[in-house]
Design a protein around this motif. Structure first.
Motif, PDB file in Angstrom:
ATOM      1  N   UNK A   1      11.677   2.491  -0.004  1.00 42.16           N
ATOM      2  CA  UNK A   1      11.432   3.440  -1.094  1.00 42.16           C
ATOM      3  C   UNK A   1      12.686   3.645  -1.930  1.00 42.16           C
ATOM      4  N   UNK A   2      13.872   3.652  -1.290  1.00 47.41           N
ATOM      5  CA  UNK A   2      15.131   3.805  -2.038  1.00 47.41           C
ATOM      6  C   UNK A   2      15.377   2.588  -2.918  1.00 47.41           C
ATOM      7  N   UNK A   3      15.084   1.401  -2.407  1.00 41.57           N
ATOM      8  CA  UNK A   3      15.304   0.196  -3.200  1.00 41.57           C
ATOM      9  C   UNK A   3      14.390   0.171  -4.422  1.00 41.57           C
ATOM     10  N   UNK A   4      13.165   0.620  -4.267  1.00 36.42           N
ATOM     11  CA  UNK A   4      12.198   0.526  -5.352  1.00 36.42           C
ATOM     12  C   UNK A   4      12.379   1.613  -6.395  1.00 36.42           C
ATOM     13  N   UNK A   5      12.651   2.853  -5.985  1.00 39.30           N
ATOM     14  CA  UNK A   5      12.625   3.978  -6.913  1.00 39.30           C
ATOM     15  C   UNK A   5      13.997   4.503  -7.298  1.00 39.30           C
ATOM     16  N   UNK A   6      15.086   3.929  -6.772  1.00 41.61           N
ATOM     17  CA  UNK A   6      16.428   4.394  -7.140  1.00 41.61           C
ATOM     18  C   UNK A   6      17.133   3.363  -8.008  1.00 41.61           C
TER      19      UNK A   6
ATOM     20  N   UNK B   1       0.833  -1.199   0.000  1.00 41.22           N
ATOM     21  CA  UNK B   1       0.000   0.000   0.000  1.00 41.22           C
ATOM     22  C   UNK B   1       0.866   1.247   0.000  1.00 41.22           C
ATOM     23  N   UNK B   2       1.906   1.257   0.845  1.00 40.11           N
ATOM     24  CA  UNK B   2       2.801   2.420   0.920  1.00 40.11           C
ATOM     25  C   UNK B   2       3.534   2.641  -0.405  1.00 40.11           C
ATOM     26  N   UNK B   3       3.991   1.560  -1.039  1.00 35.73           N
ATOM     27  CA  UNK B   3       4.704   1.686  -2.314  1.00 35.73           C
ATOM     28  C   UNK B   3       3.786   2.229  -3.408  1.00 35.73           C
ATOM     29  N   UNK B   4       2.553   1.758  -3.447  1.00 35.78           N
ATOM     30  CA  UNK B   4       1.633   2.238  -4.486  1.00 35.78           C
ATOM     31  C   UNK B   4       1.300   3.716  -4.289  1.00 35.78           C
ATOM     32  N   UNK B   5       1.145   4.149  -3.043  1.00 38.56           N
ATOM     33  CA  UNK B   5       0.884   5.574  -2.771  1.00 38.56           C
ATOM     34  C   UNK B   5       2.081   6.420  -3.184  1.00 38.56           C
ATOM     35  N   UNK B   6       3.283   5.974  -2.809  1.00 40.53           N
ATOM     36  CA  UNK B   6       4.493   6.721  -3.165  1.00 40.53           C
ATOM     37  C   UNK B   6       4.701   6.748  -4.678  1.00 40.53           C
ATOM     38  N   UNK B   7       4.374   5.650  -5.350  1.00 40.78           N
ATOM     39  CA  UNK B   7       4.524   5.592  -6.806  1.00 40.78           C
ATOM     40  C   UNK B   7       3.618   6.600  -7.498  1.00 40.78           C
ATOM     41  N   UNK B   8       2.373   6.703  -7.043  1.00 40.53           N
ATOM     42  CA  UNK B   8       1.452   7.660  -7.649  1.00 40.53           C
ATOM     43  C   UNK B   8       1.839   9.087  -7.306  1.00 40.53           C
ATOM     44  N   UNK B   9       2.284   9.303  -6.073  1.00 44.14           N
ATOM     45  CA  UNK B   9       2.645  10.668  -5.647  1.00 44.14           C
ATOM     46  C   UNK B   9       3.862  11.177  -6.426  1.00 44.14           C
ATOM     47  N   UNK B  10       4.875  10.309  -6.573  1.00 46.72           N
ATOM     48  CA  UNK B  10       6.096  10.711  -7.284  1.00 46.72           C
ATOM     49  C   UNK B  10       5.983  10.541  -8.795  1.00 46.72           C
TER      50      UNK B  10
ATOM     51  N   UNK C   1       6.238   7.808 -10.464  1.00 52.39           N
ATOM     52  CA  UNK C   1       7.268   6.860 -10.889  1.00 52.39           C
ATOM     53  C   UNK C   1       6.693   5.452 -10.817  1.00 52.39           C
ATOM     54  N   UNK C   2       6.903   4.699 -11.863  1.00 54.49           N
ATOM     55  CA  UNK C   2       6.370   3.347 -11.905  1.00 54.49           C
ATOM     56  C   UNK C   2       7.245   2.379 -11.116  1.00 54.49           C
ATOM     57  N   UNK C   3       6.638   1.317 -10.650  1.00 53.90           N
ATOM     58  CA  UNK C   3       7.379   0.228 -10.028  1.00 53.90           C
ATOM     59  C   UNK C   3       7.683  -0.822 -11.086  1.00 53.90           C
ATOM     60  N   UNK C   4       8.700  -1.651 -10.812  1.00 52.33           N
ATOM     61  CA  UNK C   4       9.043  -2.706 -11.750  1.00 52.33           C
ATOM     62  C   UNK C   4       7.915  -3.741 -11.810  1.00 52.33           C
ATOM     63  N   UNK C   5       7.491  -4.154 -12.991  1.00 48.15           N
ATOM     64  CA  UNK C   5       6.369  -5.114 -13.085  1.00 48.15           C
ATOM     65  C   UNK C   5       6.699  -6.484 -12.511  1.00 48.15           C
ATOM     66  N   UNK C   6       7.990  -6.767 -12.299  1.00 45.46           N
ATOM     67  CA  UNK C   6       8.378  -8.074 -11.749  1.00 45.46           C
ATOM     68  C   UNK C   6       8.680  -8.002 -10.256  1.00 45.46           C
ATOM     69  N   UNK C   7       8.309  -6.883  -9.612  1.00 48.00           N
ATOM     70  CA  UNK C   7       8.518  -6.732  -8.167  1.00 48.00           C
ATOM     71  C   UNK C   7       7.212  -6.995  -7.420  1.00 48.00           C
ATOM     72  N   UNK C   8       7.334  -7.581  -6.229  1.00 47.42           N
ATOM     73  CA  UNK C   8       6.187  -7.659  -5.324  1.00 47.42           C
ATOM     74  C   UNK C   8       6.669  -7.356  -3.915  1.00 47.42           C
ATOM     75  N   UNK C   9       5.729  -7.059  -3.018  1.00 43.78           N
ATOM     76  CA  UNK C   9       6.075  -6.491  -1.718  1.00 43.78           C
ATOM     77  C   UNK C   9       5.302  -7.183  -0.603  1.00 43.78           C
ATOM     78  N   UNK C  10       6.013  -7.462   0.481  1.00 39.14           N
ATOM     79  CA  UNK C  10       5.413  -8.111   1.647  1.00 39.14           C
ATOM     80  C   UNK C  10       5.978  -7.446   2.892  1.00 39.14           C
TER      81      UNK C  10
END
Length: 458
Positions: free
Chosen positions: A453-458, A375-384, A386-395
């Protein structure tokens, strides 16, 4: 001639009043009290002890004399239903199935009846809403057959008891409990008193004779099963059939189960030929995911023993009003508000002037802590933007101080993501030890939300 005594009974909670009240003082519902004739109970009409079909009366036994053998479960040949019931049907159980009108309750039970009849089990299908011809037309459309499937359009419980005693079936289907009536009661059909007495009668039939009884229950506008709450307490299992009338997928969810877990779900697809099982729901929920879109993340959620990959979508836009709006579908509103507050305080995202709209794709409802990171990653992605990698998932679970906390059954979740082709999974740092990491997927451990957030968007 003796004066006829009447009473007023609330149709929502069963509260009894000697006079009419516009609002029930117990549950607060308006115009829910209806007039019923108060009937004195004669000596002959008192309740009788439990007697089975063979005439044997139940007697007290010492606990040491009771055989504690494993109760055999019966396989219905429908894997999704077996999963929700805890591994199959327990003989002598009373199962209540509720759901919105037209969602497929009668279709499911007719298909189950056909499967059971094909396994040389006698099934009595009692319908108070349809004639035998109408049920036969639906059975032909669904391809339901069976020499031992009997249709009985009746609402009178005395007649139903008579034929159950004569036939001694293995399974009985009551469609629906709100249409059945006890003839000796003066209350209206579908009233609290009638539903309570009919259910008590069915429970005695099931427990005394070892006959499994399936009962269909109508629901109110609020989604709860109509009738007194004691109805859900009396039965062994309560199942809710959920789904969107505009979509073909249906979710069968257990909210009470004396013989299994209440976290299990079964997923079906409504087709022209009836309900078909969805063996791998994760592929269904992810097949329409748009690559390259912002505000999207995938989480591996657990529903009972089943891991399911679900896409969480977020849309964050500047508000046009003074107070920012928060709207959720399939997610807990308070949980989303909490995660947005953590993002603003710990990760530096200015969200107080942003409207946020979030949903769990596919019509599922997610309420476990492990979805917090996605949930946090999707909110940050829309706010910034910036897309997330389609082969990433989060737990992971997000704490108020911004830490990523461990979750349970991490190995099963990661293996499910690897099986569906995901290349990287972000999990809590404390979940890295104590299990064998699959070589098919990269596992990254994070300890804080900022680090994630650094791992996902950097």
């Amino acid at each position: 001639m003796a004066k006829v005594k009447t009473k007023y009974v609330c149709q929502e909670c069963g509260y009894v009043s000697p006079r009419y009240l516009g609002r029930c003082p117990n549950c607060g519902q308006w115009n829910s009290l209806t007039e019923e004739i108060e009937k004195k109970q004669s000596v002959s009409s008192k309740s009788q002890p439990r007697v089975d079909i063979s005439g044997t009366t139940v007697k007290p036994e010492k606990i040491g004399d009771v055989t504690a053998k494993q109760t055999p479960r019966f396989d219905t040949n429908i894997g999704e239903l077996n999963r929700v019931l805890g591994g199959g049907i327990v003989p002598g159980s009373l199962v209540l199935i509720g759901g919105d009108p037209g969602i497929g309750k009668s279709t499911l039970l007719l298909q189950v009846s056909g499967q059971l009849a094909s396994l040389d089990k006698t099934v009595l299908y009692v319908s108070g809403e349809e004639s035998a011809t109408q049920i036969k037309m639906r059975a032909d459309r669904l391809g339901v057959t069976g020499q031992e499937l009997y249709l009985y359009p009746e609402t009178d419980m005395d007649s139903i008891r008579k034929y159950i005693n004569d036939m001694n079936p293995d399974f009985v289907v009551i469609d629906s409990v709100q249409t059945m009536q006890e003839p000796e009661m003066t209350a209206a059909v579908g009233s609290v008193s009638q539903i309570r007495e009919v259910t008590a009668d069915l429970m005695q039939i099931a427990k005394t004779n070892g006959i499994t009884v399936f009962v269909v229950g109508h629901v109110t506008k609020g989604g709860a099963i109509a009738g007194p709450k004691i109805l859900e307490h009396m039965v062994d299992t309560v199942l809710y059939f959920e789904g969107d009338m505009h979509r073909t997928y249906r979710i069968l969810r257990a909210v009470k189960n004396r013989f299994g877990s209440t976290n299990e779900i079964g997923i079906f697809e409504m087709k022209n030929g009836g309900l078909s099982e969805v063996a791998n729901p994760s592929e269904i929920f992810l097949e329409e995911r748009l690559r390259g879109a912002t505000g999207s993340s995938v989480v591996v959620s657990l529903e009972g023993t089943r891991p399911i990959l679900v896409e969480i979508q977020a849309l964050v836009t500047p508000t046009a009003f003074g107070n920012a709006k928060r709207t959720t579908t399939g997610l807990d509103h308070n949980r989303v508000a909490l995660i947005m507050a953590v993002l603003e305080k710990r990760a530096g995202l200015l969200l107080q002037n942003q409207d946020a709209y979030l949903k769990a794709a596919g019509g599922v409802k997610l309420d476990e802590p492990a979805i917090d990171l996605a949930v946090a990653i999707s909110i940050a992605s829309s706010y910034r933007d910036k897309e997330t990698q389609p082969t990433d998932c989060f737990i992971g679970e997000v704490g108020l101080t911004g830490e990523i906390r461990r979750v349970n059954r991490i190995e099963q979740r990661v293996n499910e993501a690897a099986k569906l082709g995901f290349k990287r999974v972000i999990i809590p740092q404390n979940n890295l030890d104590g299990w064998q990491i699959s070589s098919d997927i990269e596992v990254v451990g994070v300890s804080t939300l900022t680090q994630a957030l650094k791992v996902v968007f950097n």
